[in-house]
Write a protein that holds these residues in place. Sequence first.
Motif, PDB file in Angstrom:
ATOM      1  N   CYS A 150       0.808  -1.193   0.019  1.00 33.33           N
ATOM      2  CA  CYS A 150       0.087  -0.048   0.099  1.00 33.33           C
ATOM      3  C   CYS A 150       0.823   1.129   0.035  1.00 33.33           C
ATOM      4  O   CYS A 150       0.720   2.286  -0.885  1.00 33.33           O
ATOM      5  N   GLY A 151       1.887   1.188   0.837  1.00 37.94           N
ATOM      6  CA  GLY A 151       2.832   2.642   0.806  1.00 37.94           C
ATOM      7  C   GLY A 151       3.568   2.676  -0.429  1.00 37.94           C
ATOM      8  O   GLY A 151       3.419   3.773  -0.873  1.00 37.94           O
ATOM      9  N   LEU A 152       3.952   1.391  -1.028  1.00 36.90           N
ATOM     10  CA  LEU A 152       4.451   1.645  -2.362  1.00 36.90           C
ATOM     11  C   LEU A 152       3.465   2.154  -3.338  1.00 36.90           C
ATOM     12  O   LEU A 152       4.081   3.153  -4.191  1.00 36.90           O
ATOM     13  N   TYR A 153       2.263   1.851  -3.218  1.00 32.98           N
ATOM     14  CA  TYR A 153       1.181   2.367  -4.313  1.00 32.98           C
ATOM     15  C   TYR A 153       0.881   3.489  -4.011  1.00 32.98           C
ATOM     16  O   TYR A 153       0.997   4.284  -5.082  1.00 32.98           O
ATOM     17  N   ASP A 154       0.808   4.072  -2.792  1.00 27.72           N
ATOM     18  CA  ASP A 154       0.636   5.450  -2.633  1.00 27.72           C
ATOM     19  C   ASP A 154       1.540   6.274  -3.279  1.00 27.72           C
ATOM     20  O   ASP A 154       1.294   7.433  -3.745  1.00 27.72           O
ATOM     21  N   ALA A 155       2.776   6.007  -2.677  1.00 32.59           N
ATOM     22  CA  ALA A 155       3.776   7.022  -3.275  1.00 32.59           C
ATOM     23  C   ALA A 155       4.003   6.963  -4.665  1.00 32.59           C
ATOM     24  O   ALA A 155       4.223   8.119  -5.238  1.00 32.59           O
ATOM     25  N   LEU A 156       3.939   5.826  -5.340  1.00 32.72           N
ATOM     26  CA  LEU A 156       4.219   5.786  -6.926  1.00 32.72           C
ATOM     27  C   LEU A 156       2.604   6.533  -7.755  1.00 32.72           C
ATOM     28  O   LEU A 156       3.014   7.389  -8.618  1.00 32.72           O
ATOM     29  N   LYS A 157       1.387   6.471  -7.016  1.00 27.04           N
ATOM     30  CA  LYS A 157       0.442   6.998  -7.616  1.00 27.04           C
ATOM     31  C   LYS A 157       0.509   8.692  -7.269  1.00 27.04           C
ATOM     32  O   LYS A 157       0.062   9.602  -8.071  1.00 27.04           O
ATOM     33  N   ALA A 158       0.806   9.004  -6.206  1.00 28.87           N
ATOM     34  CA  ALA A 158       1.170  10.329  -5.733  1.00 28.87           C
ATOM     35  C   ALA A 158       1.972  11.060  -6.505  1.00 28.87           C
ATOM     36  O   ALA A 158       1.836  12.530  -6.739  1.00 28.87           O
ATOM     37  N   GLN A 198      -8.621  -2.723  -0.016  1.00 30.76           N
ATOM     38  CA  GLN A 198      -9.398  -4.109   0.695  1.00 30.76           C
ATOM     39  C   GLN A 198      -8.242  -4.438   1.695  1.00 30.76           C
ATOM     40  O   GLN A 198      -8.550  -5.365   2.558  1.00 30.76           O
ATOM     41  N   TYR A 199      -7.161  -4.124   1.307  1.00 30.13           N
ATOM     42  CA  TYR A 199      -6.022  -4.866   2.188  1.00 30.13           C
ATOM     43  C   TYR A 199      -5.035  -3.932   3.136  1.00 30.13           C
ATOM     44  O   TYR A 199      -4.056  -4.213   3.866  1.00 30.13           O
ATOM     45  N   ARG A 200      -5.718  -2.529   3.208  1.00 31.53           N
ATOM     46  CA  ARG A 200      -4.848  -1.702   4.207  1.00 31.53           C
ATOM     47  C   ARG A 200      -5.045  -2.082   5.467  1.00 31.53           C
ATOM     48  O   ARG A 200      -6.057  -2.414   6.268  1.00 31.53           O
ATOM     49  N   ASN A 201      -3.703  -1.987   6.036  1.00 35.50           N
ATOM     50  CA  ASN A 201      -3.593  -2.438   7.468  1.00 35.50           C
ATOM     51  C   ASN A 201      -4.260  -3.791   7.769  1.00 35.50           C
ATOM     52  O   ASN A 201      -4.624  -4.107   9.068  1.00 35.50           O
ATOM     53  N   THR A 202      -4.265  -4.878   7.121  1.00 35.19           N
ATOM     54  CA  THR A 202      -4.498  -6.127   7.442  1.00 35.19           C
ATOM     55  C   THR A 202      -3.333  -7.081   7.370  1.00 35.19           C
ATOM     56  O   THR A 202      -2.382  -6.746   6.695  1.00 35.19           O
ATOM     57  N   GLY A 203      -3.436  -8.122   7.939  1.00 32.71           N
ATOM     58  CA  GLY A 203      -2.433  -9.130   7.804  1.00 32.71           C
ATOM     59  C   GLY A 203      -2.470 -10.175   6.749  1.00 32.71           C
ATOM     60  O   GLY A 203      -3.557  -9.858   5.558  1.00 32.71           O
ATOM     61  N   GLY A 204      -1.600 -10.979   6.666  1.00 33.32           N
ATOM     62  CA  GLY A 204      -1.422 -11.716   5.449  1.00 33.32           C
ATOM     63  C   GLY A 204      -0.786 -11.175   4.282  1.00 33.32           C
ATOM     64  O   GLY A 204      -0.251 -10.366   4.325  1.00 33.32           O
ATOM     65  N   PHE A 205      -0.696 -12.160   3.311  1.00 41.58           N
ATOM     66  CA  PHE A 205       0.135 -11.902   2.055  1.00 41.58           C
ATOM     67  C   PHE A 205      -0.862 -12.332   1.040  1.00 41.58           C
ATOM     68  O   PHE A 205      -0.460 -12.295   0.024  1.00 41.58           O
ATOM     69  N   ASP A 206      -2.198 -12.452   1.336  1.00 37.72           N
ATOM     70  CA  ASP A 206      -3.209 -12.796   0.290  1.00 37.72           C
ATOM     71  C   ASP A 206      -3.400 -11.990  -0.781  1.00 37.72           C
ATOM     72  O   ASP A 206      -4.233 -12.222  -1.857  1.00 37.72           O
TER      73      ASP A 206
END
Length: 552
Positions: free
Chosen positions: A91-99, A131-139
């Motif tokens: 999510c961090g990678l995605y947000d920086a990339l889109k920002a 759907q995956y922000r701040n959640t556990g897992g690698f799904d």
Amino acid sequence: MKLSPLQIARYQYTPKLPGMLRNGISEICVKNGDATQSVADQEKIAAQFPNTYGKNEITFQKGQNTAEAKKQVVGVILSGGQAPGGHNVVCGLYDALKATNPDNVLYGFKGGPSGLLEDDYRIFDDEYINQYRNTGGFDIIGSGRTKLETEEQFAVAAEVCKKHGITAIVIIGGDDSNTNAAVLAEYFAAHNTGVQVIGCPKTIDGDLKNEDIECSFGFDTATKTYSEIIGNIERDANSAKKYWHFIKVMGRSASHVALECALQTQPNICLIGEEVAAKKMSLAQIADYIADSVADRAAKGMNFGVAIIPEGIVEFVPEFSVLIAEINELLAGEKTAQFNALPTWKDKYAFIEAGLTKESMAVFAILPESIQQQLFLERDPHGNVQVSLIESEKLFSALVKDNLAARKAAGTYNGKFSPLHHFLGYEGRCAFPSNFDADYCYSLGYNAFMLIQYGYTGYLSKVSNLSKPAEEWVAGGMPITKMMNMERRNGQDKPVIRKALVELDGKPFQYFAAHRAQWAVETCYTYPGAIQYFGPSEVCDLTTRTLALEKA
Ligand code: FBP
């Protein structure tokens, strides 16, 4: 998908970035640090990484962003065992990339590194990622343990990147995966592919660290989850006062997880593999050490207790490693089939007795039969015994039982010993990340994109000063080769990241060593309780005891 109330609430959580990354992408600039060298074998590592070795450490700071403004197409891979927070790295990678540029694209390769080789991916968008922000897992994309290590694999990876116009790959993994990231970065640089590679430090085992990388992500949440359960078991033990609980905890070879859980829960016993190796302790000596605690507590009327056993402990017992090596030899090649064809355990036992040295046979003979058989059942793809699958919690409780029986016969012990067994591993790897891991992981991912934007390759995303509030965290990058040395792997000398074992002169172990004698005899249990996600900072933003002591 039906959502739990906590999951809905966690979607609302805003992960904290290091202060220096908070001003917006346009105000992040680079400060160059010192040139680096590998932790050992400098000449050999330099020769293996002519394009990526010796680069400078860097930190980011507030200032004019001078990175080249080009469209970035990034691929991300989750590699190895699950660790809480992996989704937030993405999510961090995605947000920086889109920002940086809404036209930038993030590919997620599915099922680990094999997804890159098989060109199996999904392209992330807001709806999916949210759907995956701040959640556990690698799904979010799945993980896998395929090693990226051969020239053929690298060539396929380069082809896949070319096909999609990928400019950078982010590998989220442990020591082996980041070793592969370094080798892949070197390959891409040597072949002028224009594709950068950035690693992110992941593993619940806590063994991927050095003076720059203060901890791998997931260690915080996993150890807090195990410690909650251990604390609950301690309280049960102290209530019922009739069982000794032997609890094996995950963590592969290193004993960081066991040590951290011990610091959080103050059990009667915690074994540390690195100490066992340093003191060259035998199985009998370890059993005697535990039996002392059982007997001392029994003498005070306390026939209960808790012992933490690290998963990799037996690897560190010198006589046990020799036994394992002999068994591997005994079953090499066709001898496995010969052994398996023997009809009864008695026949097999005779085969073993004839094949082992007298010393190893003496060790083998004291093991409970179930463990003896496990040594011959579980083999890895190379034909070796998988020590992590040995039920060492049962092994040690059986050895302690024999030891206590001898004490009873000698009239030096008159207690009751009822052991129960537990194994804590998978319970902690996909927990909702603690606030620390949620923040740390988001920052690692965000920062990884900054490294990409500034053109770095062969770097590990680095966020340090972690024992302080996130505002004071320091973001930057460290060349992966800095962590490398040469090690013998499959009969060849290979450049690999050096695994960080528990340091016996380090503050976490020293603290434990200074208190354990009291914990062994008295009941000093502490009950950390469940991870808290909402509430006062002093209960929600706690770091691990290991980190706190190391940075004290
Ligand atoms: P990584 O080193 O890949 O992070 O994996 C850590 C770990 O959880 C170890 O603690 C454990 O021994 C191993 O994975 C279990 O592997 P698997 O998930 O394949 O059963």
